[in-house]
Every structure is written in structure tokens, then in C-alpha cells.
Design an enzyme around this catalytic site. Structure first.
Site, PDB file in Angstrom:
ATOM      1  N   THR A 106      27.466  22.781  54.323  1.00  0.00           N
ATOM      2  CA  THR A 106      27.162  21.653  53.446  1.00  0.00           C
ATOM      3  C   THR A 106      28.162  21.603  52.296  1.00  0.00           C
ATOM      4  O   THR A 106      28.676  20.538  51.944  1.00  0.00           O
ATOM      5  CB  THR A 106      25.732  21.773  52.882  1.00  0.00           C
ATOM      6  OG1 THR A 106      24.833  21.849  53.975  1.00  0.00           O
ATOM      7  CG2 THR A 106      25.380  20.585  52.012  1.00  0.00           C
ATOM      8  N   TRP A 130      31.579  20.541  53.577  1.00  0.00           N
ATOM      9  CA  TRP A 130      31.580  19.146  54.022  1.00  0.00           C
ATOM     10  C   TRP A 130      31.982  18.231  52.873  1.00  0.00           C
ATOM     11  O   TRP A 130      32.626  17.202  53.071  1.00  0.00           O
ATOM     12  CB  TRP A 130      30.192  18.738  54.521  1.00  0.00           C
ATOM     13  CG  TRP A 130      30.155  17.324  55.031  1.00  0.00           C
ATOM     14  CD1 TRP A 130      30.452  16.888  56.282  1.00  0.00           C
ATOM     15  CD2 TRP A 130      29.812  16.149  54.269  1.00  0.00           C
ATOM     16  NE1 TRP A 130      30.331  15.528  56.363  1.00  0.00           N
ATOM     17  CE2 TRP A 130      29.941  15.047  55.135  1.00  0.00           C
ATOM     18  CE3 TRP A 130      29.423  15.931  52.947  1.00  0.00           C
ATOM     19  CZ2 TRP A 130      29.674  13.741  54.719  1.00  0.00           C
ATOM     20  CZ3 TRP A 130      29.176  14.636  52.536  1.00  0.00           C
ATOM     21  CH2 TRP A 130      29.299  13.557  53.428  1.00  0.00           C
ATOM     22  N   HIS A 131      31.618  18.620  51.638  1.00  0.00           N
ATOM     23  CA  HIS A 131      31.865  17.751  50.492  1.00  0.00           C
ATOM     24  C   HIS A 131      33.314  17.692  50.061  1.00  0.00           C
ATOM     25  O   HIS A 131      33.673  16.877  49.222  1.00  0.00           O
ATOM     26  CB  HIS A 131      30.980  18.160  49.314  1.00  0.00           C
ATOM     27  CG  HIS A 131      29.567  17.717  49.494  1.00  0.00           C
ATOM     28  ND1 HIS A 131      28.665  18.410  50.270  1.00  0.00           N
ATOM     29  CD2 HIS A 131      28.905  16.631  49.044  1.00  0.00           C
ATOM     30  CE1 HIS A 131      27.520  17.770  50.270  1.00  0.00           C
ATOM     31  NE2 HIS A 131      27.625  16.692  49.531  1.00  0.00           N
ATOM     32  N   GLY A 132      34.149  18.552  50.602  1.00  0.00           N
ATOM     33  CA  GLY A 132      35.550  18.455  50.249  1.00  0.00           C
ATOM     34  C   GLY A 132      36.298  19.703  50.647  1.00  0.00           C
ATOM     35  O   GLY A 132      35.727  20.790  50.719  1.00  0.00           O
TER      36      GLY A 132
END
Lengths: 465, 377
Positions: free
Chosen positions: A317, A320-322
Site C-alpha cells: 500500500t 503503491w502511493h509513489g
């Protein structure tokens, strides 16, 4: 393309709506597909080829999985699912994470090229949407699409292509095949869209300028109250930016006859980190639950394995954000807190009064945003130090200036992050609402237009996702 | 919602987005924006190369084109400024609203990080020349009018630029401290960053006291030449509620004796027979260029009736409104703008028999100008 721009709002969107509604029903998906590709390719035309490759790959993977299953060839079906998953993840890895991996390896003295790739817009969203499609065919959760155009239109659907919500094919399959259009649906879409536009342009962009001030402040000059004001600004900016985009997606979806699920449920009301993640970016959480957490065994396993499962999900997670290590740190921060809550603290929290939970929840989330927002680790360290009282004093003149300037907008934004306005709205008599809707809609559109025409300041936070 | 009401809402929304979209396509494009004082982006037809090569040049240009040519652009910008003001903001587009009912506008001031390097160029000039070199920095509006700046406004001149510059001077240059030279309600334009004719006169008296030991006392009153000046700070702020500035001249067009002549070199070649003011500029947006006709690499003012010799001023646009006063005391005032003039200063001083050199910049221009290194050559 980005929603909150004059060319999208006044040229692209009218053109889509016009051609969509004058076309016969059976051509509408095709019209959408063409416009979706224009939308996607606007920033980087060559990536249209990548998009077409992804569509064709997953479409045919689905057909192969289906055929294998019909013939009772389970092994073949699993291979097809595995290969398509592998290719999708390889594309995601290469375009999104290679620069990070290569530059990190270069830091260790290895000579690997970074290729200097531009991140294809929305790749994190659409690969997540498409790569689970063969899985769902295998599981028997989804039917094959009628044709390649319907599938391609689903993958590229412009309202939710670049910033979600993440929609699974099985959720939208029926609507891709046939959907209803009505003035009621369109008008409700208009309202949701304008609310989203206002959240993004009038709240997020505006408060974002306050965060930019504190992000640019040298760490050694940060004061404690200043650092908290900055992180408050970032918390509000991120929420209104992201949920504003989701609202615009839902709204435009309805204008085109689609129904998407809501992506946010007042996340800042959460009384724990666990609850926050049930309210924030709901479609991402449910994706990870369905395709990662539960296949790993979910929570019906021994404690040690459960901790491992949570670790994997939160590391993913975060990343996934960067493609930056601070996002991994941010994911693991939530891993630690969620494990802590799961095994111990949630029982304590239940016995405490509600306001303690609210303060605890906000505190956890806001400290988390400092890890999220400040990418450079030494700057992040200084920012956290300032937040915890080890900065350049309690406050300074800059803080007083910015607090005074932004106080009204901060108050509006904080209230808008609660259900208060919605509650009051539905308490108002129907007649009053009917008068208020067109007035508010026009005022919102006009103000948003004013800010968009004026602003070169229109950052888009989700290009990195 | 009933069907009828839904149709009403749908039509309303579509009228808005289709209406402005069609207006954008149909209305003729504007070349120039008076309000913003800049040329607007024009439409360029896409080519294979501009779409697929050059990092999507067509797309980025098209986005700029739509923004620039958007119907009622000026009005939208003013609406946004109003909205910021009403929501309690004390600034818009990097411009502070004064506490005098938001009537005075302040361009934000950022202190230079490389002041020592910049001052060093002036020191080099002093070392290179045999004639006396003077250096003055005009204090920023945010310093002189700090009392009407919003409380604790972060980006303001705190007087440190001038103080630090003074500490960095070598013995070859005479520093003139102007930080306390300007006083009063009318020394700056409210809507522009420049000083007014009255402000320039106060600057002149301070400079002359240091360079000459005396200055010319004026017994006449300034003459109002325009009451509708909207300056560059107003353009940035989009502050439609602000009243325009008044503009004055004080020294007559050809000096008090009528013998002052001006030679301008806007493109390198001399234009003789000009006067201290170009009144045609009062008809356009950029009215400040009335003083000596606007930006130019070189401008020479001759006043045969003056007592002093030849003064070279290396300068920015603030000197345009100062020069008429200087011409009262010098037979020749040479105004040299490094942005448009690459002549060697040493050579120029020798060729023209210059007696005194003044380097005069506003604090903000001195902090940002990229041509100061030319002082050293």
C-alpha cells in the site's frame, strides 16, 4: 489530461457529451473509447501504445482463461492468469519503480541505467483495474466482455482513469454492456461533479499554497505551531484534492450513465488508524483485501502469519502511493500502528470516550502525512522534530500571518470534512433546496472558473500514483 | 428530483460549459492584454512534430492558449482576486494587500541569497575606474511603507539588504545610504513598484547631498498629468477595487530654462530632439514609460545651463523618473541600462569624459538582475 483545467471543462467535456448523446446507443462505447484515448494520450501520446498493449493483453488473457476453464484445463487457466499478472506487474514495475530501483542501486555504486522514463499517467490505477480481470474470469466472478471495444472502453474510461476510484471489471461489466441514461441521473451527476470541482479548485488548491509555504521553509526555521499548521494544510489539501477528483469522476460517470462507488467516507472522523483506512480511498483498500490480503490467508491464520500478511499489504500500500522510499516508510508506519491496534489498543480505545479516539486518530494520520509529504529523509526528520517541539520555538511572525490569512478557508475546509453540511442540507425543506441548487451550482462553477483561468497554480497530486 | 427539474439543472450546466466553450472558439483572439501588460498565447495548428515530438509542445501550448484567450479572462481574474480578498486573504498572486482598505499593493520582496557577489561587481567597477563611483540602493516599498503592510507579512524588505550591502562595500566606492531617504504618503505608487515623482525628488536630494553637497530646491508645484495609472503590481494582483494612481511631472519637458534636450537610444541608434517626457505613453497601460519614453540601453540628457559636469548613472527603470531632477545639476546625464547595453563601462567613461559615476538600483532589481556582472568589465 486533468479535469481541473479550462480546456477540459469547456472543450473536451462538452465535445464528449455532445458526440456521446447524438450517437446511437450501440456506438456510444466506441465514441467513449476514442475520447478516452485522446484524454490518456494528451500528456504523452506514445503511451497510447502501452495502453493498447495492456488492453489487448488482458482481453486475450481473459479469453484464454475462459477457454481453458470450459475445457476443464485448470492448469492452463492458472498459467494464463499467472502470465498476464506477471506482464502487468512487470509493466507497472518498469514504468513506475525502475527509476527508484536503479537510482538506489547507483547509490551502491552499480552502473544501471535509469532510462529517465516519464510515469504514464494513471498507470497505478488502470493496471490495478485490468490485471485482476483474468483473475475474476478464473474465479468465475466475471463474464467475458462482448467485444474488445467494450473492454477497452472499461479500461480507459476517462472519468476514473487517472485518479480512481479503482473499479473492477466485474463491477462494471453490466454497465459496459448496457446502461440507462436519464435527466435525473445526469442532473445528479452535475451536482456531484460541481461539488468535486469546488473541493479540488476552491479548497485543495487554495490550502495547498499554505502547505507549499511550509514545505519550502528550511527545516531549521520551522516552529512547532507552524509545522502543525503546515501538516493541517496538507491533510486538508490531500483529502479535498483526492476526494474532489473522485467526486468529479462519479459525477461525470453519471452524466454518461455509469454508477461508480464512493471512494471516501469522511476519513478524518476516524477514531483509529484501522478505521481511517476503512474510510480513506475505499476502492484501494478493498482491492488489496480481495487480491492480496485474503489470498495470503487473511486473518484466519496464526498470529505470526497475520502480522506477516499485514506487513506485506501495508508495504505494498505504501509503495503503491509513489516510487519513493518515504512512501514505503509511511506504509510500514501504518503497519506498526494497525498491528498495535489489532492486538491491544483497539480494546483500550473502545473503553475511552469518543473524543479521545478522534484526537488519537487525527494525530496518527497527521503524523503519517508528514512521512508521506516530505520525501527527503533529512527534511522529514527536521519537520517531525519541529512538530514535536524541537524546532525553532513555538511560533513566529510568519505563522501569525499565515494563520490569519488562511483561517476562514481552514474553518470552511474543516467543516467540509465533516458530514455537517450534508446533514443540514437534508434538513432544509425541499423547496429551499430546489432554489439553492441552481444558485450554488452556478456560483460554484463561476468561482472555480475564476480560479482556473487565473491560476497557473493547479498542481495535480496524483500524477505519481 | 422531478424530471422537469432535472432537465432544468442539466440545461443550466450545459449552457455554462458549452456556452463558454463555443465563445472561446468563436470569439476573435486577443493579441495583447492591457490588464496583464503582456502578449497572449495564439493558436498554432498541430503538426506531427508538435504533437508527437518536442515533449507534446502542441498540447502545452494549446493549454496556454485556452487559458489566455478564455472569454472574459480579465473579469475572471478580478473575480478571483475579489474572492481571495473576501475570504480574508491578505495577498493574491504574490501581491500583498495594504491595510489601508486594500488600496496599496505590495509586490512581495525576497532577500537575495548572493548579495556579496552582487556587491562585489560594484566594488570591481569602483576599482576599474579612476573617477568617483557612488552606489545607492533604493529601499523597497515594503520597507518604506511597512506601516501599511499586513502584520508579519513574511516576504518584505526588513532593511537588511541595504545594511548588508553597505557592510560589504570596498573603499573604492562611496556608498549612499537611502534607507531613510523616503518619507510620506506619496513617495510610491500604490499600484506599481516604482517611486513617484515626489519619491524620486526625495531620493534626488539625498543623492545630491552626498555627491554634490547641494541640490536644487524646487519652488514650483508638481503638475498632474494622469489620474488613471494602473501599475504592474495592480496587474499581478487583479485587484479591480483599487483606485488608480495619479502621475505627476515636476521638471518641465525641456527643463526650467527650456534648454534641456534628450537623446534616446532605444535600438542603439540615436533619436535626437526628445524631451524628458513622452506623453503619448499616457494613452497606454504602461504609463510609467512616459518618463524618458521607457526602456532603452542608453539615454543622454543635456542641460547647458547646469553647473555640474558629466554624470553616468548605471541604473534600472527607477532612474527614469529621477533623471529630470539630476539634469538640473549636471550638464550631461548619461543613463546606462545594463540589460540592453553591453558597451564596456570603462571605455564609455573614458570616451565621454565622465566625471562621476552613480550605480543606482532598487533593492528588488539589484537582488534579481542577471546583468550586474557587466559592472566588472
Amino acid at each position: 489530461m486533468v479535469f481541473s483545467t479550462p480546456y477540459f471543462l469547456f472543450l473536451y467535456l462538452p465535445a464528449v457529451l455532445f458526440l456521446y448523446y447524438i450517437s446511437p446507443l450501440k456506438f456510444r462505447n466506441f465514441i467513449l473509447l476514442i475520447f478516452n484515448l485522446l484524454f490518456y494520450g494528451w500528456g504523452e501520446p506514445v503511451y497510447i501504445l502501452l495502453m493498447i498493449f495492456t488492453i489487448v493483453l488482458d482481453y486475450f488473457a481473459g479469453i484464454i482463461v475462459h477457454r481453458c476453464k470450459v475445457r476443464g484445463n485448470d492448469k492452463g487457466a492458472r498459467w494464463a492468469v499467472g502470465i498476464s499478472l506477471g506482464l502487468n506487474l512487470a509493466i507497472l514495475f518498469f514504468f513506475k519503480y525502475w527509476v527508484l530501483v536503479a537510482s538506489t542501486l547507483q547509490g551502491f555504486g552499480l552502473n544501471v541505467p535509469t532510462f529517465d522514463l516519464v510515469l504514464p499517467i494513471g498507470i497505478s490505477f488502470y493496471t490495478f483495474q485490468t490485471m485482476t480481470y483474468p483473475v475474476d474470469i478464473y474465479r468465475g466472478d466475471a463474464e467475458l466482455p462482448k467485444n474488445l471495444i467494450n473492454f477497452g472502453t472499461f479500461v480507459t474510461l476517462f472519468p476514473q482513469l487517472i485518479a480512481g476510484p479503482i473499479i473492477k471489471y466485474k463491477e462494471l461489466a453490466d454497465q459496459m454492456a448496457s446502461r440507462t441514461h436519464s435527466p435525473e441521473k445526469f442532473a445528479s451527476g452535475v451536482q456531484i461533479f460541481i461539488v468535486g470541482l469546488g473541493k479540488k479548485v476552491l479548497l485543495a488548491n487554495n490550502i495547498g499554497q499554505l502547505w507549499d509555504v511550509y514545505l519550502a521553509t528550511p527545516g531549521a526555521e520551522l516552529t512547532t505551531l507552524g509545522a502543525w499548521l503546515g501538516i493541517l494544510a496538507f491533510s486538508l489539501q490531500l483529502y479535498f484534492d483526492f476526494s474532489g477528483y473522485s467526486d468529479m469522476a462519479v459525477g461525470m460517470g453519471r452524466m454518461l450513465g455509469f454508477e461508480f462507488l464512493e471512494n471516501f467516507n469522511y476519513p478524518y472522523l476516524a477514531k483509529s488508524a484501522t478505521e481511517f483506512w476503512r474510510r480513506w480511498h475505499i476502492s484501494l483498500g478493498s482491492w488489496f483485501r480481495e487480491y492480496l490480503y485474503i489470498p495470503l490467508g487473511g486473518n484466519r491464520v496464526k498470529a505470526g502469519r497475520l502480522v506477516f500478511n499485514l506487513f506485506v499489504v501495508w508495504a505494498c500500500t505504501g509503495l503503491w502511493h509513489g516510487a519513493s522510499w518515504n512512501f514505503l516508510l509511511w506504509g510500514l508506519y501504518f503497519f506498526v500502528i494497525i498491528v498495535f491496534e489489532r492486538f491491544f489498543f483497539s480494546r483500550v480505545l473502545k473503553k475511552l470516550p469518543g473524543w479521545v479516539g478522534h484526537i488519537y486518530g487525527l494525530f496518527i494520520v497527521m503524523v503519517g502525512w508528514a512521512l508521506f509529504a516530505v520525501e527527503d529523509f533529512s527534511a522529514m526528520g527536521l519537520y517531525l522534530k519541529a512538530m514535536f517541539g524541537m524546532g525553532a520555538g513555538l511560533l513566529d511572525g510568519d505563522f501569525l500571518y499565515y494563520l490569519r490569512s488562511y483561517l476562514p478557508i481552514l474553518v470552511i475546509a474543516i467543516l467540509a470534512a465533516t458530514p455537517l453540511a450534508k446533514t443540514l442540507w437534508y434538513k432544509a425543506p425541499v423547496r429551499a433546496r430546489q432554489v439553492a441548487i441552481p444558485v450554488l451550482a452556478l456560483a460554484g462553477l463561476a468561482l472555480a472558473t475564476a480560479y482556473l483561468v487565473d491560476g497557473t497554480y493547479n498542481p495535480f497530486l496524483y500524477f505519481r500514483f | 428530483m422531478s424530471k422537469k427539474y432535472s432537465i432544468f439543472i442539466t440545461v443550466l450546466f450545459c449552457l455554462f460549459i458549452f456556452g463558454f466553450g463555443i465563445a472561446l472558439l468563436v470569439l476573435p483572439d486577443r493579441e495583447f492584454s492591457e490588464q496583464e501588460n503582456r502578449y497572449l498565447t495564439q493558436f498554432e495548428a498541430p503538426t506531427l512534430d508538435s504533437v508527437f515530438g518536442e515533449e507534446g509542445k502542441f498540447m502545452t501550448d494549446f493549454e496556454k492558449y485556452v487559458n489566455d484567450q478564455f472569454p472574459l479572462r480579465d473579469q475572471w481574474i478580478q473575480l478571483k482576486a475579489w474572492s481571495e480578498r473576501l475570504s480574508g486573504k491578505q495577498e493574491n498572486n504574490k501581491v500583498y494587500f495594504g491595510t489601508d482598505g486594500q488600496q496599496t499593493l505590495f509586490a512581495q520582496y525576497t532577500k537575495p541569497t548572493d548579495l556579496a557577489q552582487r556587491v562585489n561587481y560594484v566594488n570591481q567597477l569602483g576599482a576599474n575606474l579612476d573617477v568617483p563611483v557612488y552606489f545607492g540602493l533604493i529601499p523597497d516599498k515594503t520597507w518604506v511603507w511597512a506601516d501599511r503592510l499586513p502584520d508579519h507579512a513574511p516576504l518584505a524588505d526588513d532593511g537588511s539588504t541595504i545594511r548588508d550591502a553597505q557592510a560589504l562595500m570596498s573603499g573604492d566606492v562611496n556608498f549612499i545610504d537611502l534607507s531613510d531617504a523616503l518619507h510620506g504618503e506619496d513617495v510610491f505608487y500604490r499600484t506599481d513598484h516604482h517611486w513617484t515623482t515626489m519619491g524620486a525628488y526625495q531620493g534626488y536630494t539625498a543623492l545630491m547631498s552626498a555627491m554634490n553637497g547641494s541640490f536644487t530646491l524646487l519652488d514650483s508645484e508638481p503638475t498632474l498629468v494622469s489620474d488613471s495609472f494602473y501599475g504592474t503590481t495592480w496587474s499581478s494582483a487583479g485587484a479591480g477595487w483599487v483606485k488608480p494612481d495619479e502621475m505627476y511631472t515636476w521638471v518641465p519637458d525641456n527643463g526650467f530654462t527650456g534648454n534641456t534636450t534628450v537623446t534616446r537610444y532605444p535600438e542603439g541608434l540615436p533619436i535626437e530632439g526628445c524631451t524628458l517626457y513622452d506623453r503619448s505613453k499616457l494613452e497606454v497601460k504602461d504609463k510609467y514609460s512616459m518618463f524618458l519614453g521607457g526602456n532603452q540601453g542608453l539615454c543622454v540628457i543635456q542641460n547647458p545651463d547646469a553647473q555640474g559636469g558629466k554624470l553616468l548613472v548605471i541604473r534600472d527603470s527607477y532612474a527614469d523618473s529621477l533623471a529630470p531632477f539630476l539634469s538640473l545639476d549636471y550638464q550631461e546625464v548619461h543613463l546606462f541600462d545594463l540589460r540592453y547595453n553591453r558597451t564596456s563601462l570603462k571605455q564609455y567613461v573614458a570616451d565621454n569624459g565622465i566625471d562621476q559615476v552613480l550605480v543606482l538600483y532598487s533593492s528588488s532589481n539589484f537582488s534579481t538582475d542577471a546583468n550586474l556582472f557587466l559592472l566588472g568589465f
